[in-house]
Design a protein around this motif. Sequence first.
Motif, PDB file in Angstrom:
ATOM      1  N   SER A   1     -11.253 -12.422 -41.922  1.00  0.00           N
ATOM      2  CA  SER A   1      -9.847 -12.027 -41.960  1.00  0.00           C
ATOM      3  C   SER A   1      -9.684 -10.516 -41.999  1.00  0.00           C
ATOM      4  CB  SER A   1      -9.179 -12.634 -43.206  1.00  0.00           C
ATOM      5  OG  SER A   1      -7.866 -12.143 -43.355  1.00  0.00           O
ATOM      6  N   ASN A   2      -8.601 -10.032 -41.362  1.00  0.00           N
ATOM      7  CA  ASN A   2      -8.226  -8.619 -41.454  1.00  0.00           C
ATOM      8  C   ASN A   2      -7.401  -8.327 -42.699  1.00  0.00           C
ATOM      9  OD1 ASN A   2      -9.362  -7.888 -38.942  1.00  0.00           O
ATOM     10  ND2 ASN A   2      -7.576  -8.668 -37.878  1.00  0.00           N
ATOM     11  N   ASN A   3      -7.231  -9.300 -43.556  1.00  0.00           N
ATOM     12  CA  ASN A   3      -6.401  -9.179 -44.756  1.00  0.00           C
ATOM     13  C   ASN A   3      -7.173  -8.370 -45.815  1.00  0.00           C
ATOM     14  OD1 ASN A   3      -4.404  -9.654 -46.723  1.00  0.00           O
ATOM     15  ND2 ASN A   3      -5.199 -11.691 -47.209  1.00  0.00           N
ATOM     16  N   TYR A   4      -7.469  -7.111 -45.487  1.00  0.00           N
ATOM     17  CA  TYR A   4      -8.404  -6.290 -46.249  1.00  0.00           C
ATOM     18  C   TYR A   4      -8.092  -6.198 -47.740  1.00  0.00           C
ATOM     19  CZ  TYR A   4     -10.286  -4.459 -41.830  1.00  0.00           C
ATOM     20  OH  TYR A   4     -10.872  -4.334 -40.607  1.00  0.00           O
ATOM     21  N   LEU A   5      -6.829  -6.076 -48.082  1.00  0.00           N
ATOM     22  CA  LEU A   5      -6.445  -5.857 -49.479  1.00  0.00           C
ATOM     23  C   LEU A   5      -5.935  -7.129 -50.158  1.00  0.00           C
ATOM     24  CD1 LEU A   5      -4.658  -2.388 -49.135  1.00  0.00           C
ATOM     25  CD2 LEU A   5      -7.056  -2.870 -49.637  1.00  0.00           C
ATOM     26  N   GLY A   6      -5.975  -8.240 -49.435  1.00  0.00           N
ATOM     27  CA  GLY A   6      -5.517  -9.495 -49.999  1.00  0.00           C
ATOM     28  C   GLY A   6      -4.009  -9.604 -50.120  1.00  0.00           C
ATOM     29  N   LEU A   7      -3.276  -8.728 -49.444  1.00  0.00           N
ATOM     30  CA  LEU A   7      -1.823  -8.679 -49.622  1.00  0.00           C
ATOM     31  C   LEU A   7      -1.075  -9.766 -48.852  1.00  0.00           C
ATOM     32  CD1 LEU A   7      -1.252  -4.814 -49.573  1.00  0.00           C
ATOM     33  CD2 LEU A   7      -1.142  -6.344 -51.553  1.00  0.00           C
ATOM     34  N   ALA A   8      -1.732 -10.420 -47.896  1.00  0.00           N
ATOM     35  CA  ALA A   8      -1.046 -11.461 -47.124  1.00  0.00           C
ATOM     36  C   ALA A   8      -0.607 -12.632 -47.985  1.00  0.00           C
ATOM     37  CB  ALA A   8      -1.957 -11.966 -45.999  1.00  0.00           C
ATOM     38  N   THR A   9      -1.263 -12.801 -49.128  1.00  0.00           N
ATOM     39  CA  THR A   9      -0.908 -13.909 -50.020  1.00  0.00           C
ATOM     40  C   THR A   9      -0.393 -13.414 -51.378  1.00  0.00           C
ATOM     41  OG1 THR A   9      -3.230 -14.034 -50.713  1.00  0.00           O
ATOM     42  CG2 THR A   9      -2.548 -15.492 -48.932  1.00  0.00           C
ATOM     43  N   ASP A  10      -0.027 -12.149 -51.451  1.00  0.00           N
ATOM     44  CA  ASP A  10       0.407 -11.554 -52.710  1.00  0.00           C
ATOM     45  C   ASP A  10       1.732 -12.163 -53.183  1.00  0.00           C
ATOM     46  OD1 ASP A  10       0.026  -8.950 -54.536  1.00  0.00           O
ATOM     47  OD2 ASP A  10       2.148  -9.140 -54.032  1.00  0.00           O
ATOM     48  N   GLU A  11       1.795 -12.556 -54.450  1.00  0.00           N
ATOM     49  CA  GLU A  11       2.975 -13.226 -54.979  1.00  0.00           C
ATOM     50  C   GLU A  11       4.204 -12.317 -55.001  1.00  0.00           C
ATOM     51  OE1 GLU A  11       3.309 -16.418 -55.651  1.00  0.00           O
ATOM     52  OE2 GLU A  11       1.231 -16.745 -55.031  1.00  0.00           O
ATOM     53  N   ASP A  12       4.027 -11.052 -55.322  1.00  0.00           N
ATOM     54  CA  ASP A  12       5.158 -10.120 -55.337  1.00  0.00           C
ATOM     55  C   ASP A  12       5.775  -9.971 -53.951  1.00  0.00           C
ATOM     56  OD1 ASP A  12       4.794  -9.625 -58.057  1.00  0.00           O
ATOM     57  OD2 ASP A  12       3.457  -7.931 -57.695  1.00  0.00           O
ATOM     58  N   LEU A  13       4.922  -9.905 -52.928  1.00  0.00           N
ATOM     59  CA  LEU A  13       5.420  -9.740 -51.566  1.00  0.00           C
ATOM     60  C   LEU A  13       6.127 -11.001 -51.075  1.00  0.00           C
ATOM     61  CD1 LEU A  13       2.563  -7.714 -49.830  1.00  0.00           C
ATOM     62  CD2 LEU A  13       4.408  -6.947 -51.337  1.00  0.00           C
ATOM     63  N   LYS A  14       5.656 -12.155 -51.516  1.00  0.00           N
ATOM     64  CA  LYS A  14       6.344 -13.401 -51.169  1.00  0.00           C
ATOM     65  C   LYS A  14       7.775 -13.378 -51.698  1.00  0.00           C
ATOM     66  CE  LYS A  14       2.291 -16.480 -51.459  1.00  0.00           C
ATOM     67  NZ  LYS A  14       1.757 -17.660 -52.177  1.00  0.00           N
ATOM     68  N   LYS A  15       7.937 -12.939 -52.926  1.00  0.00           N
ATOM     69  CA  LYS A  15       9.276 -12.886 -53.547  1.00  0.00           C
ATOM     70  C   LYS A  15      10.193 -11.921 -52.802  1.00  0.00           C
ATOM     71  CE  LYS A  15       7.505 -14.043 -58.152  1.00  0.00           C
ATOM     72  NZ  LYS A  15       7.202 -13.514 -59.510  1.00  0.00           N
ATOM     73  N   LEU A  16       9.654 -10.763 -52.406  1.00  0.00           N
ATOM     74  CA  LEU A  16      10.449  -9.796 -51.649  1.00  0.00           C
ATOM     75  C   LEU A  16      10.880 -10.378 -50.302  1.00  0.00           C
ATOM     76  CD1 LEU A  16       8.396  -6.544 -52.351  1.00  0.00           C
ATOM     77  CD2 LEU A  16      10.703  -7.048 -53.184  1.00  0.00           C
ATOM     78  N   ASN A  17       9.970 -11.091 -49.662  1.00  0.00           N
ATOM     79  CA  ASN A  17      10.272 -11.700 -48.371  1.00  0.00           C
ATOM     80  C   ASN A  17      11.397 -12.721 -48.513  1.00  0.00           C
ATOM     81  OD1 ASN A  17      10.057 -13.555 -46.052  1.00  0.00           O
ATOM     82  ND2 ASN A  17       8.230 -12.397 -45.526  1.00  0.00           N
ATOM     83  N   ILE A  18      11.279 -13.570 -49.505  1.00  0.00           N
ATOM     84  CA  ILE A  18      12.288 -14.621 -49.711  1.00  0.00           C
ATOM     85  C   ILE A  18      13.660 -14.014 -50.029  1.00  0.00           C
ATOM     86  CG2 ILE A  18      12.961 -16.512 -51.244  1.00  0.00           C
ATOM     87  CD1 ILE A  18       9.894 -17.115 -51.467  1.00  0.00           C
ATOM     88  N   ALA A  19      13.666 -12.987 -50.869  1.00  0.00           N
ATOM     89  CA  ALA A  19      14.933 -12.340 -51.234  1.00  0.00           C
ATOM     90  C   ALA A  19      15.610 -11.731 -50.014  1.00  0.00           C
ATOM     91  CB  ALA A  19      14.690 -11.276 -52.301  1.00  0.00           C
ATOM     92  N   ALA A  20      14.809 -11.114 -49.138  1.00  0.00           N
ATOM     93  CA  ALA A  20      15.384 -10.495 -47.935  1.00  0.00           C
ATOM     94  C   ALA A  20      15.893 -11.553 -46.961  1.00  0.00           C
ATOM     95  CB  ALA A  20      14.345  -9.606 -47.256  1.00  0.00           C
ATOM     96  N   VAL A  21      15.188 -12.669 -46.852  1.00  0.00           N
ATOM     97  CA  VAL A  21      15.667 -13.764 -45.995  1.00  0.00           C
ATOM     98  C   VAL A  21      17.008 -14.277 -46.512  1.00  0.00           C
ATOM     99  CG1 VAL A  21      15.238 -16.160 -45.322  1.00  0.00           C
ATOM    100  CG2 VAL A  21      13.407 -14.468 -45.138  1.00  0.00           C
ATOM    101  N   ASN A  22      17.130 -14.414 -47.821  1.00  0.00           N
ATOM    102  CA  ASN A  22      18.391 -14.882 -48.394  1.00  0.00           C
ATOM    103  C   ASN A  22      19.535 -13.901 -48.135  1.00  0.00           C
ATOM    104  OD1 ASN A  22      17.347 -17.277 -49.426  1.00  0.00           O
ATOM    105  ND2 ASN A  22      16.738 -16.336 -51.360  1.00  0.00           N
ATOM    106  N   LYS A  23      19.194 -12.602 -48.098  1.00  0.00           N
ATOM    107  CA  LYS A  23      20.229 -11.596 -47.888  1.00  0.00           C
ATOM    108  C   LYS A  23      20.575 -11.414 -46.410  1.00  0.00           C
ATOM    109  CE  LYS A  23      21.296  -6.690 -48.694  1.00  0.00           C
ATOM    110  NZ  LYS A  23      20.846  -5.424 -49.322  1.00  0.00           N
ATOM    111  N   TYR A  24      19.542 -11.353 -45.537  1.00  0.00           N
ATOM    112  CA  TYR A  24      19.757 -10.980 -44.135  1.00  0.00           C
ATOM    113  C   TYR A  24      19.629 -12.143 -43.146  1.00  0.00           C
ATOM    114  CZ  TYR A  24      19.115  -6.068 -45.593  1.00  0.00           C
ATOM    115  OH  TYR A  24      19.225  -4.831 -46.198  1.00  0.00           O
ATOM    116  N   GLY A  25      18.968 -13.230 -43.558  1.00  0.00           N
ATOM    117  CA  GLY A  25      18.658 -14.300 -42.620  1.00  0.00           C
ATOM    118  C   GLY A  25      17.213 -14.213 -42.166  1.00  0.00           C
TER     119      GLY A  25
END
Length: 396
Positions: free
Chosen positions: A48-72
């Motif tokens: 995997s190119n996921n060098y820092l393990g951020l593709a599955t990071d819990e904080d980033l998941k929350k940010l993604n979900i919040a933005a989807v709720n706001k913008y679509g």
Amino acid sequence: MSTILNAFLDENLQELRDQGLYNEIEPVEGPNGPIIKIKGSDLINLSSNNYLGLATDEDLKKLNIAAVNKYGVGAGAVRTINGTLDIHIELEKKLAEFKGTEAAISFQSGFNCNMAAISAVMNKNDAILSDELNHASIIDGCRLSGAKIIRVKHQDMDDLRAKAKEATESGLYGKVMYITDGVFSMDGDIANLPGAVKVAKEFDLITYVDDAHGSGVTGKGKGTVKHFGLEKEIDMQMGTLSKAVGVVGGYVAGTQKLIDWLKVRSRPFLFSTAVPPGDVAAIMGALDKISASTELHDKLWENGDYLKAGLKKLGFNIGNSETPITPCIIGEEKLTQQFSKRLAEEGVYAKSIVFPTVPKGTGRVRNMPTAAHTKEMLDDALKIYEKVGKELGVIQ
């Protein structure tokens, strides 16, 4: 189906299989972390190119979900109509700060960046000096521009200088660009940017660095240009947001004038829908994490050094990598494919890389340790490498 097309496909697919060059795609059942599940089996993931393990990071998941709720779930249009959301502007300001430049522009992928930026600046009246081991997206971007492509021997500054002198003094070209990967993804070596900048200054070359595998990895996370302290010397910095950053997309960073030009002349920016807002939010969160601490960066390098030392001690040919990217060079294509298959059967997923990605006869299994791997995982992987290597006669 057309009989001509059917015959073409049958003949050429079989030829690839016979030569050991046909790539089987194996879907991952679940997240792409340090352990992945394929066909129901758990495997240590070294591809995997996921060098820092951020593709599955819990904080980033929350940010993604919040933005989807706001913008679509999507931006709804291309950037130049009404697909530029305020979150895109925020991202580009953050990218410029991250790369130490005046401005930045984001794209849908790293591949798109090279197709967009090179062809927006260079044309049929120009010439591009391109390192012979540059990524396929650079090659395609150069071809799309219509410029004369002049191959430069890999990391050879004498050859670069000679060809720069010939190109600039010939009177045949309006502009001349030198383009190189920052980190070469198949071998893991780092570009000699100080040497390249010296030549570029002498002959007034435009400089372009594709830092797809350097962003988040070199320069304490800020990339290869930062690693050498050359932010003010490199004209165009390109990077991905899908590798160490862990999400999707790409960017080009440079002067405000350059970015203004790319916004009106780079075709993927003009004709493709913008990166979805959820992804943009996750990217910004990842950039914040990389900027705030080198903990993940340091763990990545620690794991890379550990795996590299272990493979070398076992007797594998790991080339001359200067980064966590660690190739095990096998050579013959069918043996390389067999080696990768046996690793998977024993519990390690390390994908074989063969022609045309690398030259014929240099087939390899490329290992990509990440910050998310534990020492126990790497020790288990080394034991499997030893078993399979001896079984197939790759090591003694």
